[in-house]
Design an enzyme around this catalytic site. Structure first.
Site, PDB file in Angstrom:
ATOM      1  N   ASP A  11       0.844  -1.210   0.000  1.00 24.48           N
ATOM      2  CA  ASP A  11       0.000   0.000   0.000  1.00 24.48           C
ATOM      3  C   ASP A  11       0.877   1.257   0.000  1.00 24.48           C
ATOM      4  OD1 ASP A  11       0.949  -0.423   2.631  1.00 24.48           O
ATOM      5  OD2 ASP A  11      -0.810   0.505   3.544  1.00 24.48           O
ATOM      6  N   ASP A  16       6.855   1.007   1.851  1.00 23.71           N
ATOM      7  CA  ASP A  16       6.473   0.031   0.813  1.00 23.71           C
ATOM      8  C   ASP A  16       7.280   0.294  -0.460  1.00 23.71           C
ATOM      9  OD1 ASP A  16       3.514  -1.132   1.763  1.00 23.71           O
ATOM     10  OD2 ASP A  16       3.873   0.915   2.380  1.00 23.71           O
ATOM     11  N   ASN A  40      -2.328   2.864   3.491  1.00 21.62           N
ATOM     12  CA  ASN A  40      -1.731   4.165   3.807  1.00 21.62           C
ATOM     13  C   ASN A  40      -2.513   5.319   3.175  1.00 21.62           C
ATOM     14  OD1 ASN A  40       0.446   3.444   5.456  1.00 21.62           O
ATOM     15  ND2 ASN A  40       1.624   2.762   3.678  1.00 21.62           N
ATOM     16  N   THR A 124       2.746  -6.147   2.823  1.00 22.62           N
ATOM     17  CA  THR A 124       3.285  -5.036   3.613  1.00 22.62           C
ATOM     18  C   THR A 124       2.221  -3.955   3.828  1.00 22.62           C
ATOM     19  OG1 THR A 124       4.148  -3.899   1.650  1.00 22.62           O
ATOM     20  CG2 THR A 124       5.656  -5.417   2.777  1.00 22.62           C
ATOM     21  N   PHE A 165      -0.620  -0.524  12.635  1.00 18.91           N
ATOM     22  CA  PHE A 165      -1.491   0.002  11.578  1.00 18.91           C
ATOM     23  C   PHE A 165      -2.042  -1.067  10.625  1.00 18.91           C
ATOM     24  CE2 PHE A 165      -2.158   1.584   7.274  1.00 18.91           C
ATOM     25  CZ  PHE A 165      -3.109   2.583   7.490  1.00 18.91           C
ATOM     26  N   ASN A 166      -1.174  -1.909  10.044  1.00 21.94           N
ATOM     27  CA  ASN A 166      -1.642  -2.853   9.008  1.00 21.94           C
ATOM     28  C   ASN A 166      -2.681  -3.826   9.542  1.00 21.94           C
ATOM     29  OD1 ASN A 166      -0.001  -1.753   7.060  1.00 21.94           O
ATOM     30  ND2 ASN A 166       1.640  -3.268   7.310  1.00 21.94           N
ATOM     31  N   HIS A 239       9.812   0.167   8.203  1.00 17.64           N
ATOM     32  CA  HIS A 239       9.091  -1.085   8.483  1.00 17.64           C
ATOM     33  C   HIS A 239       9.153  -2.140   7.355  1.00 17.64           C
ATOM     34  CE1 HIS A 239       7.142   1.035  11.840  1.00 17.64           C
ATOM     35  NE2 HIS A 239       6.799   1.995  10.997  1.00 17.64           N
ATOM     36  N   ASP A 240       8.526  -1.815   6.220  1.00 20.39           N
ATOM     37  CA  ASP A 240       8.242  -2.851   5.207  1.00 20.39           C
ATOM     38  C   ASP A 240       9.483  -3.533   4.624  1.00 20.39           C
ATOM     39  OD1 ASP A 240       5.567  -2.380   5.631  1.00 20.39           O
ATOM     40  OD2 ASP A 240       5.376  -0.974   3.973  1.00 20.39           O
TER      41      ASP A 240
END
Ligand code: BDR
Ligand code: CA
Length: 309
Positions: A11, A16, A40, A124, A165-166, A239-240
């Site tokens: 996203d 990402d 996102n 992700t 979040f995800n 993160h991703d």
């Protein structure tokens, strides 16, 4: 060594976008397709962003648009981190590339059903596309080699005190995926919050002096501002890309195999990944939870991927 064949379900999103850059060129990875989900930002924006990154870096991988909404709940977006476009910061040329006509979920199903069971899914973003694919064609479950995802946390969250979040964005979808019985590697905030993109990291990558490293710099400078404002973090967590780094070099993460239960019912803890790291419940383990990361090795991997452009 044969390549790890993956579908990246994302996203974009600044982090990402870095995951796309890393997966697209690395010689050990074959990126079969980029499937996109709302998260996102709205689906229209996350698809546009995936295409912009691909067009900008000549990444010739098909991009598929997926689900515009979570399975049950109302959508949420992370404009406070990724900006109005979902990828604020860099300026891109007008978009000429288009998404493929096929729906992302159909692409995932078709590709898995035609495979020999050797494909790894790398989500992700929110897990809506993956859960939909599992419900539409349950036979894909026997065709997925493993799922290496960014999401969740054994500790605190980042969108509520309890949730990452995800997972929070679509905990019903996460429940379906986490209960699928498939091997899952969960790269959650416990490790992703350790890989912080400090200014010295940006400067180091920028020294590569190519298109990818310039894009990295422009994206991360914006991202670091919003991370500072939202979370008082100096150096945004990348993160991703932890998922892709793990696929390139498994030794970058320490994993703990335990039972993880998704809370999709309660109000205060909705979206929490309850990780039973102390085996309190005595339930079957279902997830390899990442609890440690070799930060130095991680940045070496990111650098080696950006150097391929
Ligand atoms: C996750 O949320 C999104 O904002 C990022 O792209 C990442 O996938 C981190 O919680
Ligand atoms: Ca993401």
């Amino acid at each position: 060594m044969s390549k790890t064949r993956i579908i990246l379900d994302c996203d974009p999103g600044h982090d990402d976008a870095v995951a796309i850059m890393m997966a697209a060129r690395h010689p050990d990875i074959e990126l079969l397709g980029i499937t996109v989900v709302a998260g996102n930002q709205t689906l229209q924006k996350t698809v546009t962003n995936a295409l912009k990154v691909c067009q900008h870096l000549d990444i010739n991988v098909p991009v598929y648009a997926g689900s515009a909404r979570p399975l049950v709940k109302d959508p949420i977006h992370a404009e406070f981190i990724h900006g109005k476009s979902g990828l604020d910061g860099p300026a891109f040329a007008p978009l000429t590339r288009r998404p493929e006509p096929m729906h992302a979920v159909s692409f995932i199903i078709k590709t898995l059903m035609q495979s020999e069971g050797d494909i790894t899914l790398v989500p992700t973003g929110p897990l809506t596309n993956i859960a939909l694919a599992m419900r539409m064609e349950p036979r894909i479950i026997n065709k997925i080699r493993q799922i290496v995802l960014m999401g969740g946390s054994a500790g605190a969250g980042n969108i509520t005190p309890a949730a990452e979040f995800n997972i929070f964005a679509d905990a019903d979808a996460a429940k379906i995926v986490f209960e699928s019985g498939l091997p899952i590697v969960m790269c959650g905030l416990d490790v992703t919050r350790q890989v912080r993109c400090y200014q010295e990291v940006i400067d180091r990558m920028a020294q590569l002096g190519n298109k990818a490293s310039t894009l990295f710099k422009e994206m991360m400078e914006f991202y670091n501002q919003t991370q500072l404002t939202a979370f008082h973090l100096v150096g945004g967590p990348l993160h991703d890309p932890v998922t892709i780094a793990y696929l390139i070099d498994n030794s970058v993460l320490e994993l703990n195999y335990c039972n993880v239960n998704i809370d999709n019912r309660s109000e205060v803890s909705y979206g929490r990944t309850n990780c039973d790291l102390i085996n309190f419940w005595k339930k079957e383990p279902n997830v390899h939870v990442a609890t440690g990361v070799n930060v130095e090795r991680f940045w070496d991997i990111v650098e080696s991927c950006l150097a391929l452009y």
